[in-house]
Write a protein that holds these residues in place. Structure first.
Motif, PDB file in Angstrom:
ATOM      1  N   ARG A  88       0.828  -1.203   0.000  1.00  0.00           N
ATOM      2  CA  ARG A  88       0.000   0.000   0.000  1.00  0.00           C
ATOM      3  C   ARG A  88       0.865   1.257   0.000  1.00  0.00           C
ATOM      4  NH1 ARG A  88      -3.562  -3.369   2.915  1.00  0.00           N
ATOM      5  NH2 ARG A  88      -2.560  -2.919   4.914  1.00  0.00           N
ATOM      6  N   LYS A  89       1.952   1.220   0.746  1.00  0.00           N
ATOM      7  CA  LYS A  89       2.878   2.349   0.728  1.00  0.00           C
ATOM      8  C   LYS A  89       3.501   2.513  -0.660  1.00  0.00           C
ATOM      9  CE  LYS A  89       4.205   2.114   5.621  1.00  0.00           C
ATOM     10  NZ  LYS A  89       5.322   1.835   6.563  1.00  0.00           N
TER      11      LYS A  89
ATOM     12  N   GLN B 248       1.554   6.612  -6.947  1.00  0.00           N
ATOM     13  CA  GLN B 248       0.562   7.637  -7.275  1.00  0.00           C
ATOM     14  C   GLN B 248       1.163   9.035  -7.153  1.00  0.00           C
ATOM     15  OE1 GLN B 248      -2.962   7.062  -4.891  1.00  0.00           O
ATOM     16  NE2 GLN B 248      -3.278   4.962  -5.633  1.00  0.00           N
ATOM     17  N   ASP B 249       1.971   9.225  -6.077  1.00  0.00           N
ATOM     18  CA  ASP B 249       2.645  10.515  -5.906  1.00  0.00           C
ATOM     19  C   ASP B 249       3.585  10.794  -7.075  1.00  0.00           C
ATOM     20  OD1 ASP B 249       1.335  10.877  -3.533  1.00  0.00           O
ATOM     21  OD2 ASP B 249       3.015  10.257  -2.261  1.00  0.00           O
TER      22      ASP B 249
ATOM     23  N   GLU C 204       2.174   1.638  -3.545  1.00  0.00           N
ATOM     24  CA  GLU C 204       1.173   2.170  -4.470  1.00  0.00           C
ATOM     25  C   GLU C 204       0.942   3.663  -4.246  1.00  0.00           C
ATOM     26  OE1 GLU C 204      -2.070  -0.465  -3.686  1.00  0.00           O
ATOM     27  OE2 GLU C 204      -1.500  -1.822  -5.318  1.00  0.00           O
ATOM     28  N   GLN C 205       0.989   4.086  -2.971  1.00  0.00           N
ATOM     29  CA  GLN C 205       0.826   5.503  -2.692  1.00  0.00           C
ATOM     30  C   GLN C 205       1.999   6.297  -3.265  1.00  0.00           C
ATOM     31  OE1 GLN C 205      -1.856   7.175  -1.210  1.00  0.00           O
ATOM     32  NE2 GLN C 205      -0.671   8.856  -2.129  1.00  0.00           N
TER      33      GLN C 205
END
Length: 516
Positions: free
Chosen positions: A157-158, A164-165, A160-161
């Motif tokens: 999840r980190k 996205q950033d 993927e974040q």
């Protein structure tokens, strides 16, 4: 209403049989049309011969009759040879269709055998579940695997974040042409290569866009996701390893309780299914080649046959014959008018046959493309194990209205397959990934554990975490073979092997070990 995996695949098989039947019917109509066109040309030649007898002197008549008869004889001989080749091609297609019907039936029977043993193992697992869950060694191992699964999920999840950033925060940098020019040139790094003049102007550009200050930020935006993904993949591998250890404990407990024969029977059924799948692919490819040959022959695509008809058409298009016809039209005699009317009728019928042939050819090409797309979808369906007895689909319209829409060309193969994936579920209470941890597959429930519901991690695996690896476990996203490709046509990103390939599943079959 929902529909089970085996029934869904059976519906796709039925749609495939319908396509093949229509292909066969159109090929037969094309064959009849080609034969009819040849006979129309022969009849037209005979009519011109009769017209010549009425209007030409014997010397000219004999020369004309000889030219027509020679072309007519060649055409008749080629028609016979063409009919023989056509008959063989029809037989090859029919034999392939019969083989596919047999293989599909055998596969369905093998799947029923697999399902029976699977149910037996599930019942045995239900009886053993409470006792094995109380075993301290098993509980500790399952807890460890659950914790590692949570860590892996958090890491992804980190990642993927951060990705996205990178896309969002990096857009202003990527949109700046001057900045990207310096970035791609490696300005400010050891890889930068330029002569003194270029360096001077690049320095001016760098000062203008503030490159020295912006470059570290852009570099970090690109670097952090890479490092995080490497870390996440290591954590996922750790979780997989722990899950495999839980699987081994489950399998040992099942075997000790007498489940080994059932498990081995499932494995044997799976091997039979895999072998049948390989044979189905090979037979489909043989049929595809036979269908191409049949289509070519049905359309009159035999070179010798085409030459013979072209020769006859040329003979009938000679200037002296056209002059003969024009003169017959100018005069008004009963016999002339009758023959000219028959010639006009023959040419009109030939035109109609040619127009219908073009339409049938277009339909045949569409059917062939749709058949190959459906073969690709069926392959993905099996590879993802969606035909597993524990698999189901929320939307039964996938084998009704949506299927018809796909067959009519209303939606692409990619879109149709995506709807299958989004509608798919596994049996309630368990995750498809196997093992006592209960690792979910994007929230889908595990279908292969013999243990009672409850316990284990509830973390939702992000799709990017499992990119193949031959685990035999389906992904919930992704597309054909790991990517959609560039189009919806046959082979556009699909992973189904074609002629010359081995024809076996790339990701294994139904899971028989561990959590069953």
């Amino acid at each position: 209403m929902s529909i089970r995996g085996p029934e869904a695949l059976a519906s796709l098989d039925e749609a495939m049989r319908d396509i093949r039947r229509e292909e066969e019917e159109i090929s037969k109509r094309l064959a009849r049309s080609a034969e009819k066109l040849g006979k129309i040309r022969e009849n037209e030649a005979e009519l011109f011969r009769q017209l010549a007898q009425l209007r030409l002197d014997p010397a000219v008549q004999g020369e004309l009759d000889g030219a027509i008869s020679s072309a007519e004889t060649r055409a008749r001989e080629q028609l016979k040879a063409h009919a023989k080749n056509l008959s063989k091609a029809e037989k090859d297609v029919a034999e392939s269709d019969a083989a596919l019907t047999r293989l599909t039936g055998e596969r369905a029977d093998a799947l029923k055998v697999y399902e029976g043993h699977q149910a037996e193992l599930k019942a045995l697992g239900s009886r053993l579940g409470a006792s094995i869950a109380r075993d301290p060694a098993f509980a500790a191992k399952r807890q460890q695997a659950s914790e590692l699964a949570d860590i892996a999920g958090q890491s992804m999840r980190k990642t993927e974040q951060a990705e996205q950033d990178r896309e969002q925060k990096g857009k202003p940098y990527r949109d700046d042409a001057l900045f990207m020019y310096l970035w791609e040139a490696g300005y400010g790094t050891a890889s930068y290569r330029a002569n003194n003049l270029i360096r001077y102007f690049d320095g001016m550009v760098a000062s203008l866009v503030g490159f020295h200050k912006a470059r570290p930020n852009f570099a970090m935006l690109n670097e952090i996701p890479l490092r995080l993904r490497e870390h996440a993949e290591r954590q996922i591998e750790n979780a997989r390893h722990a899950e495999a250890e839980v699987d081994a404990l489950e399998m040992a407990a099942i075997d000790d309780a007498g489940g080994k024969p059932m498990r081995e029977a499932m494995e044997a059924a799976q091997k039979q299914i895999d072998a049948l799948d390989a044979e189905i692919v090979a037979t489909e490819d043989r049929r595809d080649e036979a269908a191409k040959t049949l289509g070519m022959l049905s359309q009159g695509g035999d070179a010798a046959f085409e030459d013979a008809l072209a020769g006859l058409a040329t003979a009938l298009g000679r200037e002296d014959i056209q002059t003969l016809l024009a003169e017959a039209r100018r005069t008004r005699t009963g016999q002339d008018d009758t023959i000219v009317a028959q010639i006009d009728d023959a040419r009109a019928r030939a035109k109609e046959e040619e127009n219908e042939t073009r339409e049938l050819n277009d339909r045949l090409r569409t059917l062939a493309a749709r058949r190959r797309e459906l073969e690709d979808i069926q392959w993905e369906f099996k590879k993802q194990r969606f035909d597993d007895p524990r698999s189901s689909f929320r939307d039964d319209k996938l084998v009704g209205d949506v299927l018809n829409d796909f067959l009519r060309g209303g939606i692409s193969a990619a879109s149709y397959w995506d709807q299958w994936r989004r509608s798919q579920n596994w049996s309630a209470g368990t995750s498809d990934w196997g093992g006592g941890v209960g690792l979910p597959n994007n929230g889908r429930q595990r279908s292969n554990s013999p243990w009672p519901e409850g316990g284990g991690s509830t973390m939702n695996w992000p799709d990017a975490s499992f990119g193949g690896g031959g685990s035999g476990k389906p992904r919930s996203k992704g597309g054909f073979g790991g990517g959609w490709g560039s189009g919806s046509g046959s082979g556009g990103g699909f992973s189904r092997p074609r002629t010359g390939s081995t024809g076996t599943r790339k990701h294994g079959g139904f899971k028989t070990g561990g959590g069953f």
